[in-house]
Scaffold this motif. Structure first.
Motif, short mmCIF file in Angstrom:
data_model
loop_
_atom_site.label_atom_id
_atom_site.label_comp_id
_atom_site.label_asym_id
_atom_site.label_seq_id
_atom_site.Cartn_x
_atom_site.Cartn_y
_atom_site.Cartn_z
N ASP A 178 -0.99 -6.63 12.23
CA ASP A 178 -1.69 -7.90 12.48
C ASP A 178 -2.21 -8.49 11.16
O ASP A 178 -2.11 -9.70 10.94
N LEU A 179 -2.79 -7.64 10.30
CA LEU A 179 -3.32 -8.14 9.02
C LEU A 179 -2.20 -8.70 8.15
O LEU A 179 -2.37 -9.73 7.49
N GLU A 238 -1.18 -12.07 9.57
CA GLU A 238 -2.20 -13.08 9.18
C GLU A 238 -2.00 -13.52 7.74
O GLU A 238 -2.06 -14.71 7.43
N GLU A 239 -1.78 -12.55 6.86
CA GLU A 239 -1.59 -12.86 5.44
C GLU A 239 -0.31 -13.69 5.23
O GLU A 239 -0.29 -14.63 4.45
N GLN A 240 0.70 -13.33 5.98
CA GLN A 240 1.98 -14.07 5.91
C GLN A 240 1.78 -15.54 6.27
O GLN A 240 2.35 -16.43 5.64
N ASP A 241 0.91 -15.80 7.24
CA ASP A 241 0.70 -17.18 7.71
C ASP A 241 -0.40 -17.91 6.95
O ASP A 241 -0.64 -19.09 7.20
N ARG A 242 -1.10 -17.21 6.07
CA ARG A 242 -2.20 -17.86 5.35
C ARG A 242 -1.63 -18.84 4.33
O ARG A 242 -0.82 -18.46 3.48
N PRO A 243 -2.05 -20.12 4.42
CA PRO A 243 -1.50 -21.10 3.48
C PRO A 243 -1.81 -20.69 2.03
O PRO A 243 -2.92 -20.27 1.73
N GLY A 244 -0.81 -20.75 1.19
CA GLY A 244 -0.99 -20.44 -0.23
C GLY A 244 -0.88 -18.96 -0.57
O GLY A 244 -1.04 -18.60 -1.74
N SER A 245 -0.60 -18.11 0.43
CA SER A 245 -0.49 -16.68 0.12
C SER A 245 0.73 -16.42 -0.76
O SER A 245 1.84 -16.86 -0.45
N GLN A 246 0.52 -15.66 -1.83
CA GLN A 246 1.66 -15.37 -2.71
C GLN A 246 2.56 -14.28 -2.13
O GLN A 246 3.64 -14.02 -2.64
N THR A 301 -0.90 -4.04 1.60
CA THR A 301 -1.48 -3.56 2.86
C THR A 301 -2.83 -2.88 2.64
O THR A 301 -3.78 -3.11 3.39
N ILE A 302 -2.91 -2.07 1.58
CA ILE A 302 -4.17 -1.36 1.32
C ILE A 302 -5.28 -2.36 0.97
O ILE A 302 -6.42 -2.24 1.44
N ALA A 303 -4.93 -3.38 0.17
CA ALA A 303 -5.95 -4.38 -0.19
C ALA A 303 -6.43 -5.12 1.06
O ALA A 303 -7.64 -5.35 1.22
N LEU A 304 -5.51 -5.46 1.95
CA LEU A 304 -5.90 -6.16 3.19
C LEU A 304 -6.82 -5.28 4.03
O LEU A 304 -7.84 -5.75 4.56
N LEU A 305 -6.48 -4.01 4.13
CA LEU A 305 -7.31 -3.09 4.94
C LEU A 305 -8.68 -2.90 4.32
O LEU A 305 -9.71 -2.95 5.02
N GLU A 306 -8.72 -2.70 3.02
CA GLU A 306 -10.02 -2.47 2.36
C GLU A 306 -10.91 -3.70 2.52
O GLU A 306 -12.11 -3.58 2.82
N ASN A 307 -10.32 -4.89 2.33
CA ASN A 307 -11.11 -6.12 2.48
C ASN A 307 -11.64 -6.24 3.90
O ASN A 307 -12.80 -6.61 4.12
#
Ligand code: C5P
Ligand code: MG
Length: 320
Positions: free
Chosen positions: A160-161, A164-172, A192-198
């Motif tokens: 899911d994270l 979400e990141e895939q659909d976030r406008p401007g995501s590199q 993935t680890i950065a998304l989970l930690e955040n």
């Protein structure tokens, strides 16, 4: 430093003695000097990075070059003269200094913490992490929803994270994630680890809740090792085991309404292969550490949940 200076002095002495040998006829001198020069060359190259252990290693090296010269019959050692004892005492001093230094270093290392070790962002004594694993369609999300309801966990689904990141406008990382998901491949662990930690940090700040079900992660060994090293060691792994035929049936059914790009026959095949080849080794790794709670997830969800509760209570006690 003292050992290095002492070593240089010893070698200067050695060279002076060997060149001053008593039977220094031109031909004998040639024969005699060769092994010494060889020894000296080896010695000087190694003394440039002198450590206590390298000092210890130098001694057999000098002995080796000396004896090989005499064994071959080509190069004889210099005749022993009255000052031959003076030639060898520096080695005794070197060995003593080297051994002393080495022991000192070993004893210091014992008391020093390893310098490369990273402290995880969250301490496992304050933050509870349960990894939830299983093939695609094994029922991880369904079971997590029940555990959230009854045990106040926060549910973080890696898939899911990533979506979400895939659909976030401007995501590199948008395109990279999209390609990986379509092909059933694993997104590089850094993302993935950065998304989970955040998400964990954000949850703790907003709600104070420190109990996490991390669903669909780790899917690869590097993710497992890195996450536990830098984010938080997991308490255990909840593994839902389900036959492929059953999982395929569920995913195709879900694909009718999920709108997911990977709930189709071709992507499902690739996801199964990735699961067997890349994710099952993670389960085996944790099994070898006795950290896996395995639940068969072929029966209907309520039955699987009842079994999950029994197994978790067995592993963690009544309060988990
Ligand atoms: O868990 P879920 O089925 O939602 O995952 C969908 C996809 O997300 C996976 O097939 C994979 O491409 C990606 N993923 C990943 N690493 C994870 C979890 C999911 O690359 N730890
Ligand atoms: Mg899911």
């Amino acid at each position: 430093m003292a050992a290095t200076a002492c070593g240089r002095q010893a070698w200067r002495q050695l060279m002076r003695n060997s060149c001053r040998g008593p039977a220094a006829t031109p031909s004998k001198l040639l024969r005699q000097q060769q092994p010494y020069r060889l020894a000296f060359q080896r010695q000087t190259s190694s003394t440039t990075r002198t450590t206590p252990s390298s000092l210890l290693r130098q001694q057999p090296l000098a002995q080796r070059s000396y004896s090989s010269g005499s064994q071959g019959g080509q190069q004889t050692p210099p005749p022993r003269s009255s000052n031959s004892q003076i030639k060898f005492w520096p080695f005794v001093v070197l060995i003593a200094l080297g051994s002393g230094g080495y022991m000192l270093l070993i004893n210091r290392r014992k008391t020093m913490p390893p310098t490369t070790q990273t402290t995880p962002a969250f301490s496992p004594s304050e933050v509870t992490v349960l990894f939830v694993l299983g093939g695609p369609g094994a029922g991880k999300g369904t079971q997590c929803a029940r555990l959230v309801r009854d045990y106040q966990f926060t549910h973080l689904s890696a898939g899911d994270l990533l979506r979400e990141e895939q659909d976030r406008p401007g995501s590199q990382y948008g395109q990279l994630i999209k390609d990986c998901i379509k092909n059933g491949e694993i997104v590089p662990m850094e993302v993935t680890i950065a998304l989970l930690e955040n998400a964990m940090r954000d949850t703790i700040t907003r709600t104070g809740n420190k109990k996490f079900l991390i669903d669909g992660f780790p899917r690869k060994m590097d993710q497992a090792l890195k996450f536990e090293e830098v984010v938080c060691p997991a308490k255990l792994v909840l593994f839902y085991d389900c036959p492929e035929a059953e999982m395929e049936k569920r995913l195709l059914e879900r694909g009718k309404t999920s709108g997911r790009a990977d709930d189709n026959a071709e992507s499902i095949r690739k996801r199964f292969r990735t699961f067997v080849e890349t994710s099952m080794p993670v389960v085996h790794h944790y099994e070898a550490e006795n950290r896996v709670v395995k639940v068969i997830s072929t029966p209907p969800p309520d039955q699987v949940y009842a079994d999950t509760q029994v197994q978790l209570k067995k592993a963690l006690g009544d309060k988990f």
